[in-house]
Design a protein around this motif. Structure first.
Motif, short mmCIF file in Angstrom:
data_model
loop_
_atom_site.label_atom_id
_atom_site.label_comp_id
_atom_site.label_asym_id
_atom_site.label_seq_id
_atom_site.Cartn_x
_atom_site.Cartn_y
_atom_site.Cartn_z
N VAL B 104 15.51 -24.48 -34.43
CA VAL B 104 16.80 -23.99 -33.94
C VAL B 104 17.65 -25.19 -33.55
CG1 VAL B 104 17.90 -22.64 -32.10
CG2 VAL B 104 15.76 -21.86 -33.11
N PRO B 105 18.92 -25.21 -33.95
CA PRO B 105 19.76 -26.39 -33.65
C PRO B 105 19.86 -26.64 -32.14
CG PRO B 105 20.89 -24.89 -35.15
CD PRO B 105 19.63 -24.21 -34.74
N ARG B 106 20.13 -27.91 -31.83
CA ARG B 106 20.15 -28.37 -30.45
C ARG B 106 21.08 -27.54 -29.56
NH1 ARG B 106 17.62 -33.34 -29.33
NH2 ARG B 106 17.26 -33.80 -31.51
N ALA B 107 22.30 -27.33 -30.05
CA ALA B 107 23.30 -26.66 -29.21
C ALA B 107 22.85 -25.24 -28.88
CB ALA B 107 24.65 -26.64 -29.94
N GLU B 108 22.35 -24.55 -29.90
CA GLU B 108 21.92 -23.18 -29.66
C GLU B 108 20.71 -23.16 -28.73
OE1 GLU B 108 21.12 -20.96 -33.23
OE2 GLU B 108 20.33 -19.30 -32.03
N THR B 109 19.82 -24.14 -28.92
CA THR B 109 18.65 -24.23 -28.04
C THR B 109 19.09 -24.34 -26.59
OG1 THR B 109 17.36 -25.31 -29.75
CG2 THR B 109 16.59 -25.55 -27.49
N ALA B 110 20.04 -25.25 -26.35
CA ALA B 110 20.50 -25.46 -24.97
C ALA B 110 21.01 -24.16 -24.38
CB ALA B 110 21.59 -26.53 -24.95
N GLU B 111 21.76 -23.41 -25.20
CA GLU B 111 22.33 -22.17 -24.72
C GLU B 111 21.25 -21.16 -24.35
OE1 GLU B 111 25.14 -19.26 -27.07
OE2 GLU B 111 25.80 -21.34 -27.20
N ARG B 112 20.28 -21.05 -25.26
CA ARG B 112 19.24 -20.04 -25.03
C ARG B 112 18.30 -20.45 -23.90
NH1 ARG B 112 17.46 -18.25 -31.01
NH2 ARG B 112 15.63 -17.45 -29.93
N VAL B 113 18.10 -21.76 -23.74
CA VAL B 113 17.29 -22.23 -22.61
C VAL B 113 17.96 -21.82 -21.31
CG1 VAL B 113 16.59 -24.29 -21.34
CG2 VAL B 113 16.17 -24.14 -23.79
N GLU B 114 19.28 -22.03 -21.29
CA GLU B 114 20.03 -21.68 -20.09
C GLU B 114 19.90 -20.19 -19.79
OE1 GLU B 114 24.60 -22.36 -18.83
OE2 GLU B 114 23.70 -23.86 -20.12
N GLN B 115 20.03 -19.38 -20.84
CA GLN B 115 19.89 -17.93 -20.65
C GLN B 115 18.52 -17.57 -20.09
OE1 GLN B 115 20.52 -16.08 -24.41
NE2 GLN B 115 22.72 -16.51 -24.43
N ALA B 116 17.49 -18.14 -20.73
CA ALA B 116 16.13 -17.79 -20.31
C ALA B 116 15.88 -18.21 -18.87
CB ALA B 116 15.10 -18.44 -21.23
N LEU B 117 16.41 -19.39 -18.50
CA LEU B 117 16.22 -19.86 -17.13
C LEU B 117 17.00 -18.99 -16.15
CD1 LEU B 117 16.21 -23.74 -17.52
CD2 LEU B 117 14.31 -22.25 -16.90
N ALA B 118 18.19 -18.56 -16.57
CA ALA B 118 18.97 -17.70 -15.70
C ALA B 118 18.25 -16.37 -15.49
CB ALA B 118 20.36 -17.47 -16.29
N LEU B 119 17.67 -15.86 -16.56
CA LEU B 119 16.98 -14.58 -16.51
C LEU B 119 15.82 -14.60 -15.51
CD1 LEU B 119 17.36 -11.95 -18.13
CD2 LEU B 119 15.55 -12.72 -19.63
N THR B 120 15.18 -15.76 -15.43
CA THR B 120 14.04 -15.86 -14.52
C THR B 120 14.43 -16.51 -13.20
OG1 THR B 120 13.48 -17.88 -15.69
CG2 THR B 120 12.23 -15.93 -16.27
N GLY B 121 15.73 -16.75 -13.02
CA GLY B 121 16.19 -17.32 -11.76
C GLY B 121 15.75 -18.75 -11.54
#
Ligand SMILES: Nc1ncnc2c1ncn2[C@@H]1O[C@H](COP(=O)(O)OP(=O)(O)OP(=O)(O)O)[C@@H](O)[C@H]1O
Ligand SMILES: [Mg+2]
Lengths: 265, 353
Positions: B104-121
């Motif tokens: 997965v490209p870097r930019a998209e990875t960063a976005e999804r990492v942020e989402q996943a981290l937000a989801l788990t607080g």
């Protein structure tokens, strides 16, 4: 600290000094003293001089030091690669393969290094692979002699590595190569660093096999040290030996710094 | 179609640790695998993940036969008991690992990492190393890491066992919330804690000695268990040996009790299961006289241990102002509807669906 009482700690230090000083420190001190000596006829050396060092860091000696460093670096790199590769394959294959591999790598260390050198000389003096008379045969010999140590320490480290990490990586969709490169090797880095240091030090001091093999244009420093003492100039030899020791120590220190950085964590 | 085990058998050497295992987890369903230690729960999970190869049977994920696929091609997310966070990577790199590994490209990875981290607080901990986190935080990172790859199935192996009671109930609530936010993800949740299973699961699969014993919703298994093993493993249970009577009742020692007998044959041996909290103190339906042998204060309730006709009964009653003392004679009772009749001899020793 395992020893808590003050007296106990002192006793440990005393024991350490008792063992370390005569066994390790004293010979080294004598060497250092001799390297500065003009003559040594009494109990202590006399006529302090820097002449030996002057000779030890230029011309032939400098070339020998470079040859030693290059040989040690190349041999350690090769040994580390081969040893790690073998350890990884053996790990994947199972216990029996591991034992066989261990023995195979041990063999060159088990025979006297002179014999190992001779064997290499015989093996590579005829085409198709003609290495005799080149620096490559020296590097090859050192590699063969130190790979056992690289292989062993990587094998030990692999055994301690929790398989949960690579399984977690695989469950996330990482292919085996990616897991190796991003997870397993980084986690092995401290042990790889230790193995590299060991290989480097062993190669820097290797003499007997080298004696059988070295070409005139690739004279590692230990050969020069041996030559000097053999010719009856022990002070020059001592100075060369001190240079050899110092350089090795510097490289080992640098390696151990990298290692501390890698061992987080 | 979620996860399906089809007659899966796993053996280590000569010991079978998973025996003809059949189970389907529907898409979006939370299935708890409940069972005593060593019953094969982790092994079942590892069979889905691909870390053990079944000797027989197949595993399906999303309608795809994955039995022969290596782990990295199975499209799962997994959280193991030890978390196994990569110690040499910061939290964000850990969470992004699966995405980068899959290209997965870097930019998209960063976005999804942020989402996943937000989801788990865990958003504010992105730049930390795992060793700088508490156990509960590490666990949330492990969950975020598994979620970031957007798996169709999430495998959780006793993810809360390392946490203290308070943190555990907090994380349980968070997992339930997570499941509401990701309604399509099937979860297979291994635990040996019945409270976790009852709280979180849509259905519970009860395992014992390498075998599946029972499957059902928590309510079914708790209110209407079908075997003694299930009854005693999902919640606490009083199990009384009884004989089925002729006229819709049972006989326990010298007492005639009212209980639903269903189609049990009169004269048959059976086991009557009564939950401790359904047992009341004092006179009432199905009275049983007995002697108090022990009393435990548990904050909101008292647990009385009452010996009656040679059997020990547990009764959980609301906190008593004047609790009886050991040795006192008391009467306990339970409503006929709170009792369940089970076939005799369905403990842990033989198989019974
Ligand atoms: N690698 C292995 N080699 C041999 N036997 C194993 C191995 N892994 C597990 N077992 C055995 O398989 C059985 C089931 O193990 P498993 O880990 O699935 O149990 P579990 O239900 O997860 O237990 P727990 O609740 O203690 O984690 C156990 O009896 C265990 O000893
Ligand atoms: Mg387990």
């Amino acid at each position: 600290m395992l020893v808590h009482s003050r007296g106990g700690r002192r006793a440990v230090w005393a024991l350490f000094a008792l063992l370390f000083l005569p066994l390790f420190a004293l010979p080294l001190l004598v060497l250092v003293a001799a390297s500065f000596a003009g003559h040594w006829s009494g109990a202590l050396p006399s006529g302090p001089t820097l002449d030996h060092y002057d000779a030890a860091v230029r011309g032939e000696s400098l070339r020998a030091l470079t040859a030693s460093l290059a040989t040690a670096a190349a041999a350690s790199a090769l040994a580390l690669t081969a040893g790690t590769w073998a350890a990884l394959s053996a790990h994947a294959l199972g216990r029996r393969a591991r034992r066989v591999m261990d023995l195979l790598f041990m063999l060159p260390v088990a025979v006297p290094s002179v014999v190992a050198g001779l064997a290499l000389l015989v093996a590579f003096s005829k085409p198709p692979v003609l290495l005799n008379g080149t620096r490559w045969i020296v590097i090859l010999a050192h590699t063969v002699l130190v790979t056992a140590f690289a292989h062993q320490s990587v094998t030990a480290a692999l055994g301690r590595l929790d398989p949960a990490y690579e399984q977690a990586a695989a469950s996330l969709g990482a292919r085996p190569w990616y897991v190796l490169w991003r997870v397993r090797l980084p986690l092995l880095l401290p042990s790889l660093g230790a193995a590299a240091g060991l290989c480097f030090a062993l190669s820097m001091g290797e003499l007997s096999a080298t004696m059988m093999l070295y070409p005139p244009d690739w004279l590692p420093l230990p050969v020069l040290v041996f030559g000097a003492t053999d010719r009856g100039s022990p002070f020059t030899g001592s100075a060369l030996a001190v240079v050899l020791m110092g350089t090795t120590l510097l490289v080992l220190l640098a390696l151990s710094r990298i290692r501390t950085k890698a061992s987080y964590r | 179609m979620g996860i399906r085990f089809e007659d899966v058998t796993v053996a280590y050497g000569r010991t079978t640790v998973l025996d003809s295992f059949d189970l389907t987890v529907e898409p979006g369903e939370v299935m708890a695998l409940l069972g005593p230690s060593g019953s094969g729960k982790t092994t079942a999970l590892r069979a889905v993940a691909g870390f053990v190869t079944p000797a027989r049977g197949r595993v399906w994920i999303d309608g795809r036969d994955v039995t022969k696929l290596p782990p990295y091609q199975r499209g799962i997310g997994m959280v193991v008991q030890s978390y196994a966070l990569f110690p040499h990577m910061r939290v964000d790199k850990n969470v992004g690992f699966g995405l980068r590994a899959q290209g997965v490209p870097r930019a998209e990875t960063a976005e999804r990492v942020e989402q996943a981290l937000a989801l788990t607080g865990m958003g504010e901990f992105a730049r930390r190393y795992p060793r700088e986190l508490s156990g509960g935080q590490q666990q949330r990172v492990a969950i975020a890491r598994a979620l970031a790859v957007r798996p169709q199935v999430l495998l959780l192996d006793e993810p809360l066992s390392a946490l203290d009671a308070r943190l555990r109930s907090g994380m349980l609530a968070e997992l339930a919330r997570l499941h509401r936010e990701l309604p399509d993800v099937s979860m297979l949740y291994v635990t040996h804690d019945q409270i976790e299973a009852l709280t979180l699961a849509d259905r519970i699969a009860v395992m014992d000695r390498a075998r599946l014993r029972d499957v059902g919703t928590p309510q079914e298994l708790y209110r209407r268990p079908r075997t003694e093993f299930t009854a005693s493993f999902v919640g606490n249970a009083n199990l009384l040996p009884v004989t089925v009577g002729r006229d819709g009742g049972v006989r326990f020692a010298e007492h005639d009790l009212q209980a639903p007998t269903g189609d049990a044959a009169p004269g048959a041996e059976a086991t009557l299961c009564v939950r401790p909290h359904a047992v009341g103190l004092g006179d009432g339906p199905n009275p049983l006289p007995g002697t108090v042998t022990g009393i435990q204060w548990r904050g909101a309730t008292h647990r009385l241990l009452v010996e009656t006709a040679g059997h020990r009964l547990m009764a959980d009653v609301g906190e008593l102002r004047d609790p009886p003392a050991p040795g006192d004679t008391v009467t306990v009772h339970f409503a006929p509807d709170d009792a369940v009749l089970l076939p005799a001899g369905t403990g842990g020793d033989d198989r019974d669906g």
